[in-house]
Design a protein around this motif. Structure first.
Motif, PDB file in Angstrom:
ATOM      1  N   ASN A  42      -8.433  -5.572  -5.845  1.00 26.23           N
ATOM      2  CA  ASN A  42      -9.188  -5.325  -7.083  1.00 26.23           C
ATOM      3  C   ASN A  42     -10.557  -5.996  -7.039  1.00 26.23           C
ATOM      4  O   ASN A  42     -11.580  -5.384  -7.358  1.00 26.23           O
ATOM      5  CB  ASN A  42      -8.407  -5.833  -8.295  1.00 26.23           C
ATOM      6  CG  ASN A  42      -7.228  -4.947  -8.640  1.00 26.23           C
ATOM      7  OD1 ASN A  42      -7.241  -3.751  -8.353  1.00 26.23           O
ATOM      8  ND2 ASN A  42      -6.201  -5.527  -9.243  1.00 26.23           N
ATOM      9  N   GLU A  43     -10.568  -7.275  -6.639  1.00 27.26           N
ATOM     10  CA  GLU A  43     -11.831  -8.014  -6.588  1.00 27.26           C
ATOM     11  C   GLU A  43     -12.739  -7.458  -5.501  1.00 27.26           C
ATOM     12  O   GLU A  43     -13.951  -7.346  -5.676  1.00 27.26           O
ATOM     13  CB  GLU A  43     -11.543  -9.504  -6.333  1.00 27.26           C
ATOM     14  CG  GLU A  43     -12.773 -10.387  -6.271  1.00 27.26           C
ATOM     15  CD  GLU A  43     -13.508 -10.505  -7.606  1.00 27.26           C
ATOM     16  OE1 GLU A  43     -14.583 -11.129  -7.629  1.00 27.26           O
ATOM     17  OE2 GLU A  43     -13.002  -9.968  -8.621  1.00 27.26           O
ATOM     18  N   LYS A  52     -10.766   1.380  -6.307  1.00 26.69           N
ATOM     19  CA  LYS A  52      -9.621   0.793  -5.610  1.00 26.69           C
ATOM     20  C   LYS A  52      -9.008   1.803  -4.644  1.00 26.69           C
ATOM     21  O   LYS A  52      -8.642   1.464  -3.506  1.00 26.69           O
ATOM     22  CB  LYS A  52      -8.593   0.325  -6.643  1.00 26.69           C
ATOM     23  CG  LYS A  52      -7.437  -0.457  -6.073  1.00 26.69           C
ATOM     24  CD  LYS A  52      -6.545  -0.971  -7.198  1.00 26.69           C
ATOM     25  CE  LYS A  52      -5.327  -1.706  -6.657  1.00 26.69           C
ATOM     26  NZ  LYS A  52      -4.460  -2.212  -7.758  1.00 26.69           N
ATOM     27  N   SER A  53      -8.882   3.048  -5.092  1.00 29.97           N
ATOM     28  CA  SER A  53      -8.295   4.082  -4.233  1.00 29.97           C
ATOM     29  C   SER A  53      -9.152   4.328  -2.993  1.00 29.97           C
ATOM     30  O   SER A  53      -8.633   4.637  -1.916  1.00 29.97           O
ATOM     31  CB  SER A  53      -8.122   5.387  -5.017  1.00 29.97           C
ATOM     32  OG  SER A  53      -9.373   5.865  -5.485  1.00 29.97           O
ATOM     33  N   ASN A  54     -10.450   4.169  -3.146  1.00 31.78           N
ATOM     34  CA  ASN A  54     -11.357   4.348  -2.011  1.00 31.78           C
ATOM     35  C   ASN A  54     -11.176   3.228  -0.988  1.00 31.78           C
ATOM     36  O   ASN A  54     -11.198   3.460   0.222  1.00 31.78           O
ATOM     37  CB  ASN A  54     -12.808   4.382  -2.496  1.00 31.78           C
ATOM     38  CG  ASN A  54     -13.684   5.270  -1.637  1.00 31.78           C
ATOM     39  OD1 ASN A  54     -13.284   5.714  -0.568  1.00 31.78           O
ATOM     40  ND2 ASN A  54     -14.897   5.509  -2.098  1.00 31.78           N
ATOM     41  N   VAL A  55     -10.970   2.014  -1.478  1.00 26.73           N
ATOM     42  CA  VAL A  55     -10.740   0.883  -0.579  1.00 26.73           C
ATOM     43  C   VAL A  55      -9.479   1.115   0.240  1.00 26.73           C
ATOM     44  O   VAL A  55      -9.431   0.841   1.450  1.00 26.73           O
ATOM     45  CB  VAL A  55     -10.625  -0.441  -1.366  1.00 26.73           C
ATOM     46  CG1 VAL A  55     -10.224  -1.592  -0.438  1.00 26.73           C
ATOM     47  CG2 VAL A  55     -11.943  -0.765  -2.062  1.00 26.73           C
ATOM     48  N   TYR A  56      -8.448   1.661  -0.414  1.00 21.97           N
ATOM     49  CA  TYR A  56      -7.172   1.897   0.264  1.00 21.97           C
ATOM     50  C   TYR A  56      -7.269   2.962   1.362  1.00 21.97           C
ATOM     51  O   TYR A  56      -6.363   3.082   2.190  1.00 21.97           O
ATOM     52  CB  TYR A  56      -6.098   2.291  -0.735  1.00 21.97           C
ATOM     53  CG  TYR A  56      -5.473   1.116  -1.454  1.00 21.97           C
ATOM     54  CD1 TYR A  56      -4.865   0.078  -0.735  1.00 21.97           C
ATOM     55  CD2 TYR A  56      -5.483   1.037  -2.843  1.00 21.97           C
ATOM     56  CE1 TYR A  56      -4.296  -1.005  -1.385  1.00 21.97           C
ATOM     57  CE2 TYR A  56      -4.902  -0.043  -3.502  1.00 21.97           C
ATOM     58  CZ  TYR A  56      -4.316  -1.056  -2.764  1.00 21.97           C
ATOM     59  OH  TYR A  56      -3.743  -2.134  -3.400  1.00 21.97           O
ATOM     60  N   ARG A  57      -8.340   3.715   1.380  1.00 17.24           N
ATOM     61  CA  ARG A  57      -8.537   4.675   2.469  1.00 17.24           C
ATOM     62  C   ARG A  57      -8.827   3.953   3.786  1.00 17.24           C
ATOM     63  O   ARG A  57      -8.640   4.524   4.875  1.00 17.24           O
ATOM     64  CB  ARG A  57      -9.683   5.630   2.146  1.00 17.24           C
ATOM     65  CG  ARG A  57      -9.434   6.535   0.941  1.00 17.24           C
ATOM     66  CD  ARG A  57     -10.602   7.475   0.716  1.00 17.24           C
ATOM     67  NE  ARG A  57     -10.456   8.184  -0.549  1.00 17.24           N
ATOM     68  CZ  ARG A  57      -9.708   9.268  -0.723  1.00 17.24           C
ATOM     69  NH1 ARG A  57      -9.042   9.761   0.309  1.00 17.24           N
ATOM     70  NH2 ARG A  57      -9.618   9.854  -1.906  1.00 17.24           N
ATOM     71  N   SER A  62      -4.964  -6.367   1.136  1.00 12.51           N
ATOM     72  CA  SER A  62      -5.955  -7.419   1.351  1.00 12.51           C
ATOM     73  C   SER A  62      -5.676  -8.154   2.654  1.00 12.51           C
ATOM     74  O   SER A  62      -6.605  -8.613   3.326  1.00 12.51           O
ATOM     75  CB  SER A  62      -5.954  -8.406   0.179  1.00 12.51           C
ATOM     76  OG  SER A  62      -4.670  -8.986  -0.002  1.00 12.51           O
ATOM     77  N   GLU A  63      -4.390  -8.249   3.033  1.00 20.08           N
ATOM     78  CA  GLU A  63      -4.042  -8.896   4.298  1.00 20.08           C
ATOM     79  C   GLU A  63      -4.631  -8.131   5.478  1.00 20.08           C
ATOM     80  O   GLU A  63      -5.070  -8.734   6.463  1.00 20.08           O
ATOM     81  CB  GLU A  63      -2.511  -8.998   4.449  1.00 20.08           C
ATOM     82  CG  GLU A  63      -1.855  -9.995   3.513  1.00 20.08           C
ATOM     83  CD  GLU A  63      -1.534  -9.408   2.148  1.00 20.08           C
ATOM     84  OE1 GLU A  63      -0.931 -10.113   1.327  1.00 20.08           O
ATOM     85  OE2 GLU A  63      -1.893  -8.233   1.896  1.00 20.08           O
ATOM     86  N   ALA A  64      -4.633  -6.808   5.382  1.00 20.25           N
ATOM     87  CA  ALA A  64      -5.206  -5.995   6.455  1.00 20.25           C
ATOM     88  C   ALA A  64      -6.705  -6.250   6.586  1.00 20.25           C
ATOM     89  O   ALA A  64      -7.252  -6.288   7.698  1.00 20.25           O
ATOM     90  CB  ALA A  64      -4.943  -4.517   6.194  1.00 20.25           C
ATOM     91  N   VAL A  65      -7.373  -6.431   5.455  1.00 19.71           N
ATOM     92  CA  VAL A  65      -8.795  -6.774   5.473  1.00 19.71           C
ATOM     93  C   VAL A  65      -9.002  -8.111   6.179  1.00 19.71           C
ATOM     94  O   VAL A  65      -9.859  -8.254   7.065  1.00 19.71           O
ATOM     95  CB  VAL A  65      -9.369  -6.845   4.037  1.00 19.71           C
ATOM     96  CG1 VAL A  65     -10.835  -7.286   4.071  1.00 19.71           C
ATOM     97  CG2 VAL A  65      -9.235  -5.517   3.326  1.00 19.71           C
ATOM     98  N   LEU A  66      -8.202  -9.094   5.797  1.00 16.30           N
ATOM     99  CA  LEU A  66      -8.350 -10.434   6.346  1.00 16.30           C
ATOM    100  C   LEU A  66      -8.036 -10.482   7.838  1.00 16.30           C
ATOM    101  O   LEU A  66      -8.696 -11.214   8.593  1.00 16.30           O
ATOM    102  CB  LEU A  66      -7.459 -11.406   5.582  1.00 16.30           C
ATOM    103  CG  LEU A  66      -7.851 -11.627   4.112  1.00 16.30           C
ATOM    104  CD1 LEU A  66      -6.774 -12.443   3.397  1.00 16.30           C
ATOM    105  CD2 LEU A  66      -9.200 -12.323   4.009  1.00 16.30           C
TER     106      LEU A  66
END
Length: 220
Positions: A42-43, A52-57, A62-66
């Motif tokens: 969200n942040e 948010k849905s766009n980020v999930y593409r 968030s762990e995957a980002v990190l």
């Protein structure tokens, strides 16, 4: 200057631009927040001005980002380590030089240290097997290339021995970082003179631990 709100990417170039923007945004946020656990989708979406849905593409969690940020941090660190190994010609070819270069370049990247310290306990959860395979391959690549760099610096020790050294050095880094950066109450308690023996100095203890590992490898 306001960052534009992103719509859904269509081309491969646009998709890579969105992915890069998310990672850069995540790195900026991690420099501001005290705890990596506070970085949520969200942040990230809000600060990246994406839905948010766009980020999930691009990232399933968030762990995957990190994890992706961590692999990038390791790659940047390796470049800095290689430069450090090439300096101080008088000490090159010694385990002291390798331990000093290793510890100094790690200490210079606190984000690398923070993420490394939690990747087995936190970051490796809530990610897909595909993402995990990519992460592990990234780590393995960095380890192999770093071992070759160490071998070039000290040809008397094989790259395979240096790979084993790095394999053992990782848990040392993982454990030392939180011990050297305790929570506020714990930090106040171990500041007492009678508890001084429980304090850890990340840079000093990491370099000393690396030397112990290297000496152990040489004695085998």
């Amino acid at each position: 200057m306001t960052t534009p709100t992103y719509s859904r990417a269509r081309s491969a170039e646009q998709k890579e631009e969105r992915r890069r923007h998310l990672l850069d945004t995540a790195k900026s946020l991690l420099r501001e927040i005290p705890d990596v656990h506070d970085l949520g989708i969200n942040e990230l979406a809000r600060c990246a001005q994406m839905t948010k849905s766009n980020v999930y593409r691009y990232f399933e969690s968030s762990e995957a980002v990190l994890l992706t940020v961590l692999v990038e941090e390791f790659m940047i660190w390796r470049t800095e380590l290689r430069a450090a190994l090439s300096r101080d010609a008088r000490r090159r070819g010694t385990i002291e030089h390798i331990a000093r270069a290793f510890s100094a370049t790690v200490v210079a990247r606190p984000l690398l240290c923070r993420l490394t310290s939690v990747f087995p306990s936190i970051l490796e959860h809530n990610v897909s097997a595909e993402r995990m395979v990519g992460f592990k391959h990234g780590l393995l690549s960095v380890r192999k290339e770093t071992a070759l760099d160490f071998h070039s610096c000290m040809p008397s020790i094989s790259a395979s021995v240096f790979e084993k050294f790095i394999h053992q050095a990782l848990p040392l880094l993982i454990g030392l970082w939180p011990l050297s950066n305790p929570a506020k109450v714990a930090a106040e308690v171990i500041a007492r003179p009678d508890l001084a023996a429980l304090r850890y100095d990340f840079h000093h203890d990491l370099e000393e631990g690396l030397l112990i590992l290297l000496r152990g490898r040489l004695s085998e």
